[in-house]
Scaffold this motif. Structure first.
Motif, PDB file in Angstrom:
ATOM      1  N   PHE A 170      -4.856   6.839  -1.492  1.00  0.00           N
ATOM      2  CA  PHE A 170      -4.282   5.643  -1.340  1.00  0.00           C
ATOM      3  C   PHE A 170      -4.067   4.782  -2.572  1.00  0.00           C
ATOM      4  O   PHE A 170      -5.024   4.835  -3.542  1.00  0.00           O
ATOM      5  CB  PHE A 170      -5.197   4.742  -0.216  1.00  0.00           C
ATOM      6  CG  PHE A 170      -5.231   5.405   1.064  1.00  0.00           C
ATOM      7  CD1 PHE A 170      -3.992   5.155   1.831  1.00  0.00           C
ATOM      8  CD2 PHE A 170      -6.317   5.914   1.482  1.00  0.00           C
ATOM      9  CE1 PHE A 170      -4.057   5.607   3.016  1.00  0.00           C
ATOM     10  CE2 PHE A 170      -6.088   6.479   2.833  1.00  0.00           C
ATOM     11  CZ  PHE A 170      -5.089   6.312   3.582  1.00  0.00           C
TER      12      PHE A 170
ATOM     13  N   ALA B 194      -1.001  -4.871   3.839  1.00  0.00           N
ATOM     14  CA  ALA B 194      -1.470  -3.317   3.238  1.00  0.00           C
ATOM     15  C   ALA B 194      -2.689  -2.882   4.280  1.00  0.00           C
ATOM     16  O   ALA B 194      -2.913  -1.681   4.536  1.00  0.00           O
ATOM     17  CB  ALA B 194      -1.608  -3.419   1.901  1.00  0.00           C
TER      18      ALA B 194
ATOM     19  N   HIS C  82      -3.837   2.692  11.880  1.00  0.00           N
ATOM     20  CA  HIS C  82      -2.949   1.776  10.764  1.00  0.00           C
ATOM     21  C   HIS C  82      -1.603   2.800  10.705  1.00  0.00           C
ATOM     22  O   HIS C  82      -1.504   3.963  10.224  1.00  0.00           O
ATOM     23  CB  HIS C  82      -3.873   1.811   9.388  1.00  0.00           C
ATOM     24  CG  HIS C  82      -5.117   1.228   9.378  1.00  0.00           C
ATOM     25  ND1 HIS C  82      -5.062  -0.127   9.483  1.00  0.00           N
ATOM     26  CD2 HIS C  82      -6.318   1.874   9.650  1.00  0.00           C
ATOM     27  CE1 HIS C  82      -6.408  -0.652   9.666  1.00  0.00           C
ATOM     28  NE2 HIS C  82      -6.997   0.473   9.666  1.00  0.00           N
TER      29      HIS C  82
ATOM     30  N   TYR D  20      -2.037   0.223   6.511  1.00  0.00           N
ATOM     31  CA  TYR D  20      -2.627   1.304   5.808  1.00  0.00           C
ATOM     32  C   TYR D  20      -4.218   1.456   5.666  1.00  0.00           C
ATOM     33  O   TYR D  20      -4.936   2.663   5.353  1.00  0.00           O
ATOM     34  CB  TYR D  20      -2.311   1.392   4.168  1.00  0.00           C
ATOM     35  CG  TYR D  20      -0.959   1.511   3.991  1.00  0.00           C
ATOM     36  CD1 TYR D  20      -0.150   2.889   3.878  1.00  0.00           C
ATOM     37  CD2 TYR D  20      -0.079   0.556   3.881  1.00  0.00           C
ATOM     38  CE1 TYR D  20       1.226   3.089   3.704  1.00  0.00           C
ATOM     39  CE2 TYR D  20       1.579   0.812   3.370  1.00  0.00           C
ATOM     40  CZ  TYR D  20       1.895   2.100   3.296  1.00  0.00           C
ATOM     41  OH  TYR D  20       3.282   2.154   3.019  1.00  0.00           O
TER      42      TYR D  20
ATOM     43  N   SER E 204      -0.761  11.081   0.874  1.00  0.00           N
ATOM     44  CA  SER E 204      -1.661  12.217   1.558  1.00  0.00           C
ATOM     45  C   SER E 204      -1.033  13.744   1.081  1.00  0.00           C
ATOM     46  O   SER E 204      -1.838  14.491   0.703  1.00  0.00           O
ATOM     47  CB  SER E 204      -1.531  12.120   2.975  1.00  0.00           C
ATOM     48  OG  SER E 204      -0.427  12.222   3.570  1.00  0.00           O
TER      49      SER E 204
ATOM     50  N   GLY F 198       0.922  -1.266  -0.141  1.00  0.00           N
ATOM     51  CA  GLY F 198      -0.032  -0.030   0.030  1.00  0.00           C
ATOM     52  C   GLY F 198       0.840   1.112   0.031  1.00  0.00           C
ATOM     53  O   GLY F 198       1.976   1.153   0.434  1.00  0.00           O
TER      54      GLY F 198
ATOM     55  N   ASP G  81       0.500   5.675   0.816  1.00  0.00           N
ATOM     56  CA  ASP G  81      -0.163   6.745   1.269  1.00  0.00           C
ATOM     57  C   ASP G  81       0.302   7.983   0.498  1.00  0.00           C
ATOM     58  O   ASP G  81       1.424   8.415   1.019  1.00  0.00           O
ATOM     59  CB  ASP G  81      -0.496   6.971   2.787  1.00  0.00           C
ATOM     60  CG  ASP G  81      -1.137   8.114   3.387  1.00  0.00           C
ATOM     61  OD1 ASP G  81      -1.576   8.678   2.491  1.00  0.00           O
ATOM     62  OD2 ASP G  81      -1.363   7.911   4.692  1.00  0.00           O
TER      63      ASP G  81
ATOM     64  N   PHE H 281       1.280   2.952   9.235  1.00  0.00           N
ATOM     65  CA  PHE H 281       1.803   3.576   8.019  1.00  0.00           C
ATOM     66  C   PHE H 281       0.980   4.756   7.620  1.00  0.00           C
ATOM     67  O   PHE H 281       1.681   5.418   6.331  1.00  0.00           O
ATOM     68  CB  PHE H 281       2.234   2.515   6.837  1.00  0.00           C
ATOM     69  CG  PHE H 281       3.456   1.708   7.207  1.00  0.00           C
ATOM     70  CD1 PHE H 281       4.002   1.687   8.670  1.00  0.00           C
ATOM     71  CD2 PHE H 281       3.931   0.652   6.569  1.00  0.00           C
ATOM     72  CE1 PHE H 281       4.934   0.867   8.887  1.00  0.00           C
ATOM     73  CE2 PHE H 281       5.042  -0.031   6.675  1.00  0.00           C
ATOM     74  CZ  PHE H 281       5.629  -0.050   7.897  1.00  0.00           C
ATOM     75  N   ARG H 282       0.128   5.126   7.941  1.00  0.00           N
ATOM     76  CA  ARG H 282      -0.575   6.233   7.502  1.00  0.00           C
ATOM     77  C   ARG H 282       0.226   7.407   7.711  1.00  0.00           C
ATOM     78  O   ARG H 282       0.719   7.579   8.806  1.00  0.00           O
ATOM     79  CB  ARG H 282      -2.231   6.466   7.873  1.00  0.00           C
ATOM     80  CG  ARG H 282      -2.988   5.282   7.279  1.00  0.00           C
ATOM     81  CD  ARG H 282      -4.419   5.367   7.556  1.00  0.00           C
ATOM     82  NE  ARG H 282      -5.417   4.695   6.793  1.00  0.00           N
ATOM     83  CZ  ARG H 282      -6.728   4.907   6.698  1.00  0.00           C
ATOM     84  NH1 ARG H 282      -7.203   5.560   7.251  1.00  0.00           N
ATOM     85  NH2 ARG H 282      -7.386   4.000   5.937  1.00  0.00           N
ATOM     86  N   LYS H 283       0.236   8.584   6.867  1.00  0.00           N
ATOM     87  CA  LYS H 283       1.019   9.622   7.018  1.00  0.00           C
ATOM     88  C   LYS H 283       0.187  10.419   8.332  1.00  0.00           C
ATOM     89  O   LYS H 283       1.013  11.361   9.047  1.00  0.00           O
ATOM     90  CB  LYS H 283       0.930  10.715   5.869  1.00  0.00           C
ATOM     91  CG  LYS H 283       1.692   9.915   4.764  1.00  0.00           C
ATOM     92  CD  LYS H 283       3.165   9.906   4.607  1.00  0.00           C
ATOM     93  CE  LYS H 283       3.837   9.086   3.718  1.00  0.00           C
ATOM     94  NZ  LYS H 283       3.621   9.742   2.469  1.00  0.00           N
TER      95      LYS H 283
END
Length: 200
Positions: free
Chosen positions: A77, A123, A149, A127, A66, A62, A64, A151-153
């Protein structure tokens, strides 16, 4: 530019026409962007078409985007697959963007390449991308009670909750993150004979 990669790009354009974006060669690698709606069917064609024959899924991740999505207004995504054709000895990167930034959903490609199973679970875990039709959509790296999650910014560096063992309850408990500020002072060595080669 490699003649083999140009041949692959021509073949991709011929097979998929307007169902996929223009294949791009960058740094010796071919990338093709596809829509989320066509993602699984295109994956199947990439595997089974005699002149493409991508037998192996090497990796799936995945992403991100953003900051880029904020600037351009595009989707946030994406799922990126790296494929290998042993028959033709060439590689391909396939990128598909999820249409909903709040709850990203993609079709699973586990029926196409079985090894996608754990990659898709990762993923989802990292994410929050849900793979519709996945046979076992559980988290794979974080704990079952993990919130968010990582690894999300926009995921906080300290997380949302922490866990510890509670001896009174005799089990692991979750509680809000408590980080106490502390002063970190470097240790200064002040020994009388430090660096003089012995105590003589």
């Amino acid at each position: 530019m490699s003649a083999k990669l140009e041949r692959l790009c021509r073949k991709l354009k011929e097979v998929f026409a307007d169902r996929a974006g223009e294949p791009v060669i960058n740094r010796g690698e071919v990338t093709m962007t596809v829509s989320a709606a066509d993602y699984r069917q295109i994956a199947l064609t990439l595997r089974d078409h005699a002149e493409l024959k991508f037998e192996q899924l090497i990796d799936l991740s995945g992403i991100d985007y953003s900051a880029a999505a904020d600037r351009s207004g595009g989707p946030r995504f994406a799922v990126v697959c790296h494929l290998l054709s042993i028959t033709h000895n060439w590689r391909l990167r396939v990128k598909a963007y999820a249409t909903d930034d709040t709850s990203p959903v993609m079709p699973t490609i586990v029926p196409v390449w079985r090894c996608a199973n754990w990659y898709e679970r990762e993923a989802y875990d990292m994410y929050g991308i849900v793979f519709e039709g996945h046979p076992d959509p559980r988290r794979i790296l974080t704990d079952y009670g993990f919130v968010g999650h990582p690894f999300r910014k926009d995921f906080p560096v300290s997380g949302y909750v922490e866990m510890r063992y509670d001896p009174e309850q005799q089990r692991v408990v979750y509680q809000p993150v408590t980080i106490e500020p502390r002063e970190v002072t470097p240790r200064i060595v002040r020994e009388e004979h430090y660096g003089k080669g012995g105590r003589g």
